[in-house]
Design a protein around this motif. Sequence first.
Motif, PDB file in Angstrom:
ATOM      1  N   GLY A  36       0.888  -1.123  -0.073  1.00  9.47           N
ATOM      2  CA  GLY A  36       0.031   0.022   0.022  1.00  9.47           C
ATOM      3  C   GLY A  36       0.877   1.376   0.011  1.00  9.47           C
ATOM      4  N   GLU A  37       1.907   1.165  -0.301  1.00  4.32           N
ATOM      5  CA  GLU A  37       2.866   2.379  -0.232  1.00  4.32           C
ATOM      6  C   GLU A  37       3.644   2.687  -1.781  1.00  4.32           C
ATOM      7  OE1 GLU A  37       6.891   3.625   2.481  1.00  4.32           O
ATOM      8  OE2 GLU A  37       6.862   1.774   1.410  1.00  4.32           O
ATOM      9  N   THR A  38       3.694   4.032  -1.983  1.00  2.00           N
ATOM     10  CA  THR A  38       4.255   4.377  -3.174  1.00  2.00           C
ATOM     11  C   THR A  38       5.802   4.886  -2.901  1.00  2.00           C
ATOM     12  OG1 THR A  38       1.969   4.806  -4.203  1.00  2.00           O
ATOM     13  CG2 THR A  38       3.859   6.010  -5.296  1.00  2.00           C
ATOM     14  N   VAL A  39       6.710   4.195  -3.702  1.00  2.00           N
ATOM     15  CA  VAL A  39       7.955   4.683  -3.508  1.00  2.00           C
ATOM     16  C   VAL A  39       8.334   5.329  -4.882  1.00  2.00           C
ATOM     17  CG1 VAL A  39      10.289   4.220  -3.259  1.00  2.00           C
ATOM     18  CG2 VAL A  39       8.669   2.980  -1.857  1.00  2.00           C
ATOM     19  N   CYS A  40       8.648   6.892  -4.775  1.00  5.58           N
ATOM     20  CA  CYS A  40       8.873   7.360  -6.164  1.00  5.58           C
ATOM     21  C   CYS A  40      10.463   7.366  -6.493  1.00  5.58           C
ATOM     22  CB  CYS A  40       8.571   8.765  -6.099  1.00  5.58           C
ATOM     23  SG  CYS A  40       6.729   9.006  -6.810  1.00  5.58           S
ATOM     24  N   VAL A 225       4.573  15.443 -10.214  1.00  9.18           N
ATOM     25  CA  VAL A 225       3.990  13.920 -10.088  1.00  9.18           C
ATOM     26  C   VAL A 225       4.428  13.350  -8.618  1.00  9.18           C
ATOM     27  CG1 VAL A 225       3.943  11.664 -11.084  1.00  9.18           C
ATOM     28  CG2 VAL A 225       3.656  13.680 -12.594  1.00  9.18           C
ATOM     29  N   VAL A 226       5.683  13.696  -8.466  1.00  7.78           N
ATOM     30  CA  VAL A 226       6.070  12.958  -7.038  1.00  7.78           C
ATOM     31  C   VAL A 226       5.371  13.535  -6.012  1.00  7.78           C
ATOM     32  CG1 VAL A 226       8.084  12.735  -5.728  1.00  7.78           C
ATOM     33  CG2 VAL A 226       8.598  12.713  -8.149  1.00  7.78           C
ATOM     34  N   ALA A 227       5.145  14.825  -5.954  1.00  2.00           N
ATOM     35  CA  ALA A 227       4.299  15.450  -4.967  1.00  2.00           C
ATOM     36  C   ALA A 227       3.122  15.029  -4.635  1.00  2.00           C
ATOM     37  CB  ALA A 227       4.370  17.154  -5.274  1.00  2.00           C
ATOM     38  N   GLN A 228       2.383  14.716  -5.905  1.00  2.00           N
ATOM     39  CA  GLN A 228       1.152  14.111  -5.711  1.00  2.00           C
ATOM     40  C   GLN A 228       1.013  12.567  -5.580  1.00  2.00           C
ATOM     41  OE1 GLN A 228      -1.814  15.680  -6.746  1.00  2.00           O
ATOM     42  NE2 GLN A 228      -3.037  13.804  -6.800  1.00  2.00           N
ATOM     43  N   MET A 229       1.927  11.786  -5.806  1.00  2.00           N
ATOM     44  CA  MET A 229       2.012  10.355  -5.526  1.00  2.00           C
ATOM     45  C   MET A 229       2.743   9.744  -4.328  1.00  2.00           C
ATOM     46  SD  MET A 229      -0.039   9.026  -7.960  1.00  2.00           S
ATOM     47  CE  MET A 229       0.414   7.463  -8.001  1.00  2.00           C
ATOM     48  N   ALA A 230       3.835  10.390  -4.080  1.00  2.00           N
ATOM     49  CA  ALA A 230       4.863   9.519  -3.440  1.00  2.00           C
ATOM     50  C   ALA A 230       4.478   9.481  -1.800  1.00  2.00           C
ATOM     51  CB  ALA A 230       6.070  10.239  -3.529  1.00  2.00           C
ATOM     52  N   ASP A 231       5.010   8.105  -1.232  1.00  2.00           N
ATOM     53  CA  ASP A 231       4.723   8.293   0.357  1.00  2.00           C
ATOM     54  C   ASP A 231       6.359   8.511   0.468  1.00  2.00           C
ATOM     55  OD1 ASP A 231       2.136   7.656   0.692  1.00  2.00           O
ATOM     56  OD2 ASP A 231       2.599   5.797  -0.046  1.00  2.00           O
ATOM     57  N   ARG A 232       7.280   7.880  -0.070  1.00  2.00           N
ATOM     58  CA  ARG A 232       8.598   8.108   0.140  1.00  2.00           C
ATOM     59  C   ARG A 232       9.380   8.323  -1.235  1.00  2.00           C
ATOM     60  NH1 ARG A 232      11.681   3.915   1.456  1.00  2.00           N
ATOM     61  NH2 ARG A 232      10.095   2.308   1.435  1.00  2.00           N
ATOM     62  N   GLU A 244      17.217   9.894   0.281  1.00  2.00           N
ATOM     63  CA  GLU A 244      15.863   8.904   0.656  1.00  2.00           C
ATOM     64  C   GLU A 244      15.166   9.566   1.518  1.00  2.00           C
ATOM     65  OE1 GLU A 244      13.857   4.324   1.209  1.00  2.00           O
ATOM     66  OE2 GLU A 244      16.234   4.686   1.084  1.00  2.00           O
ATOM     67  N   GLY A 245      13.852   9.663   1.753  1.00  2.00           N
ATOM     68  CA  GLY A 245      13.294  10.093   2.736  1.00  2.00           C
ATOM     69  C   GLY A 245      11.691  10.188   2.500  1.00  2.00           C
ATOM     70  N   PRO A 246      10.800  10.501   3.568  1.00  2.00           N
ATOM     71  CA  PRO A 246       9.567  10.972   3.187  1.00  2.00           C
ATOM     72  C   PRO A 246       9.261  11.908   2.433  1.00  2.00           C
ATOM     73  CG  PRO A 246       9.985  10.669   5.667  1.00  2.00           C
ATOM     74  CD  PRO A 246      11.411  10.709   4.866  1.00  2.00           C
ATOM     75  N   VAL A 247       7.999  11.917   1.511  1.00  2.00           N
ATOM     76  CA  VAL A 247       7.825  13.058   0.422  1.00  2.00           C
ATOM     77  C   VAL A 247       8.161  14.352   1.013  1.00  2.00           C
ATOM     78  CG1 VAL A 247       5.491  12.763   0.530  1.00  2.00           C
ATOM     79  CG2 VAL A 247       6.527  13.661  -1.666  1.00  2.00           C
ATOM     80  N   GLN A 248       7.329  14.630   2.211  1.00  2.00           N
ATOM     81  CA  GLN A 248       7.348  15.964   2.686  1.00  2.00           C
ATOM     82  C   GLN A 248       8.482  16.633   3.096  1.00  2.00           C
ATOM     83  OE1 GLN A 248       3.899  16.113   3.443  1.00  2.00           O
ATOM     84  NE2 GLN A 248       3.688  18.268   3.742  1.00  2.00           N
ATOM     85  N   GLN A 249       9.479  15.616   3.723  1.00  2.00           N
ATOM     86  CA  GLN A 249      10.759  16.021   4.065  1.00  2.00           C
ATOM     87  C   GLN A 249      11.641  16.400   2.939  1.00  2.00           C
ATOM     88  OE1 GLN A 249      12.892  13.234   6.732  1.00  2.00           O
ATOM     89  NE2 GLN A 249      14.742  13.766   5.607  1.00  2.00           N
ATOM     90  N   ILE A 250      11.603  15.707   1.771  1.00  2.00           N
ATOM     91  CA  ILE A 250      12.430  15.716   0.494  1.00  2.00           C
ATOM     92  C   ILE A 250      12.123  17.147  -0.203  1.00  2.00           C
ATOM     93  CG2 ILE A 250      12.837  15.096  -1.752  1.00  2.00           C
ATOM     94  CD1 ILE A 250      14.119  13.154   0.049  1.00  2.00           C
ATOM     95  N   PHE A 251      10.830  17.567  -0.149  1.00  2.00           N
ATOM     96  CA  PHE A 251      10.386  18.832  -0.631  1.00  2.00           C
ATOM     97  C   PHE A 251      10.800  19.952   0.372  1.00  2.00           C
ATOM     98  CE2 PHE A 251       8.259  15.865  -3.717  1.00  2.00           C
ATOM     99  CZ  PHE A 251       8.284  16.895  -4.762  1.00  2.00           C
ATOM    100  N   GLU A 252      10.373  19.873   1.654  1.00  2.00           N
ATOM    101  CA  GLU A 252      10.682  20.869   2.778  1.00  2.00           C
ATOM    102  C   GLU A 252      12.057  21.278   2.914  1.00  2.00           C
ATOM    103  OE1 GLU A 252       7.755  20.340   5.597  1.00  2.00           O
ATOM    104  OE2 GLU A 252       6.200  20.552   4.205  1.00  2.00           O
ATOM    105  N   ALA A 253      12.902  19.966   3.104  1.00  2.00           N
ATOM    106  CA  ALA A 253      14.223  19.977   3.547  1.00  2.00           C
ATOM    107  C   ALA A 253      15.242  19.218   2.781  1.00  2.00           C
ATOM    108  CB  ALA A 253      14.356  19.979   5.165  1.00  2.00           C
ATOM    109  N   PRO A 254      15.366  19.218   1.406  1.00  2.00           N
ATOM    110  CA  PRO A 254      16.150  18.512   0.813  1.00  2.00           C
ATOM    111  C   PRO A 254      17.690  18.642   1.220  1.00  2.00           C
ATOM    112  CG  PRO A 254      15.590  20.226  -0.649  1.00  2.00           C
ATOM    113  CD  PRO A 254      14.823  20.288   0.598  1.00  2.00           C
ATOM    114  N   GLN A 255      18.406  17.464   1.322  1.00  2.00           N
ATOM    115  CA  GLN A 255      19.639  17.555   2.049  1.00  2.00           C
ATOM    116  C   GLN A 255      20.792  17.603   0.923  1.00  2.00           C
ATOM    117  OE1 GLN A 255      20.282  17.741   5.502  1.00  2.00           O
ATOM    118  NE2 GLN A 255      17.885  18.044   5.129  1.00  2.00           N
TER     119      GLN A 255
END
Length: 606
Positions: A36-40, A225-232, A244-255
């Motif tokens: 049940g998870e979507t990994v982009c 599309v990643v923002a629309q679909m991804a869990d991770r 690698e990380g949760p979608v929220q973290q990647i968009f808000e605080a990319p490392q």
Amino acid sequence: MLDHPIARIENLRVTFQTKSGPVVGVKNVSFEVNPGETVCVVGESGSGKSVSSLSLMRLVEYGGGEISGGKLLFERKDHGTLDLASADTDLMRTIRGNEIGMIFQEPMTALNPVFTVGRQLTEGLRVHLDLSKAEAEERALDLLRQVRIPEPERRLKQYPHELSGGMRQRVVIAMALACKPRLLIADEPTTALDVTIQAEILALMDRLKRETGTAVIFITHDMAVVAQMADRVVVMFRGEKVEEGPVQQIFEAPQHNYTKALLAAVPKLGEMSGTELPRPMRLLGHENDTLRPIEGKKETLLEVKNLTTRFPVYGGFFRRLVANVHAVEDISFRIRKGQTLSLVGESGCGKSSAGRSILRLVQPLSGQVLLDGTDVLKLKDGALREARRDMQMIFQDPFASLNPLRQLIDQVAEPLYNFGSPSRSEVEDRVAGLFDRVELPRSFMRRYPHELSGGQRQRIAIARALALKPKLIVADEAVSALDVSVQAQVVNLMMELQQDLGISYLFISHDMAVVERVSHTVGVMYLGRIVEIGPRRAVFENPQHPYTQALMKAVPIADPTQRKSEKDLNFKPIPSPIHPAGYKPAPSEYREVSPGHLILTTDSGY
């Protein structure tokens, strides 16, 4: 969610044998996918994202690759954990399609051209689910309805070449979902789709994932599309996982710097609000405002009046004309010198047919196409050939439009030989200049198309279109299949050429963010008609027609907090463009909302 993942990739290493020795495509990549998870998996062309997924299906071996290290652990429904890397061929045949579904990027190569859509859809159902012919056909019909294909009964009897690119991709998605697999691998499944269909396919895949607990590995270069679909999110660069990380973290605080650059390069709808003229796109890792806004001139180069193109449909025992496909229905517009007019709309709306009709690659039924005052539709063979010097086309798929057996120098030089016979050395100098112009090294002149990346091939197509110094270029989805970084480079190149050479573009696209960047004027097409046309700012900031508003609403936003649900996307089914032979549609009539901003008042069917 279950505690243990459906699939685990551990320290995967894939090598390819080449003439100059082995090349490592993927090295030490590890990630997992839960039920049940979507990994982009995101990254540019050549980053190894598709190789990782093809390894899970063990299809990488058919492309000259070899899994030279690591494990591919898959949790089967009733048979426990299996390492796919060491599974035998017969077992893999059972798992493919039945337990792991795959949506391929290029629908024309994923479908067999000699079998009907119905035959290809029912084949997997009968093999894996042991259904009768009638049951399989009923299920196939249901699948086509799920992916919103109009007139599914008719489509089952058609062949892949009879469908538009968007429809073919929906058939491929239906095939992948047919057996309700535990794991679905989607390799750029929406790259060639319009925003409305993309939005619906994404919502459909999301719903199926929730209903069936299917795990999804979604490979894409589109961050919206990643923002629309991804869990991770797994970010790949040059064959390695860099973040690698949760979608929220990647968009808000990319490392990682690469992730930051990738997010910065995404064109966003609305970025151009308040500005009148086109501006260049941001390049990956650069802040570039070197190109001045393009004003163009006031004189008209191309005027299209009441253009109508229909394709006959024959049927019955004597193959009589029974109906017509109304591909382009009474459209009018004008393009000024050194400016860009963009046509946008869903696949099947007639935008590509309009572009081809203007160049007389398909023969229109009626209307006028005035290029510098000359009606192209009235020209006979010799005069038409001469007029083609001034009109060139860049096709959607550069691989299909280039000859795989000829060196690039000969392909770019071909128009020069066709229109005059300059000496070989003169041609080589001109071609070398064109390679410089499209920013490709001259050493590529002796290469073949398969030795180039998608973006480089598209540059060759642009160089060939420029060879005769045309006044008008029709760019048919010229950047739709390219990564954000390559897309930005190609778009900026086209704008630079427009600035320097004064070329006019008819830019056919479904990517609203790119259209917003490049256009002076925008026309929105639906079922063969232009339903709204006007200056870019007026159409984007004040859309009036309900279809334009629906189109704007469907554009995915590169922000995981602004996801769209299926109920936001209440698109009406697309009516059929096929009408009986005697049918006479009403002429197109418009109402002016503001200077130059027109709305169709004739019933458009939406």
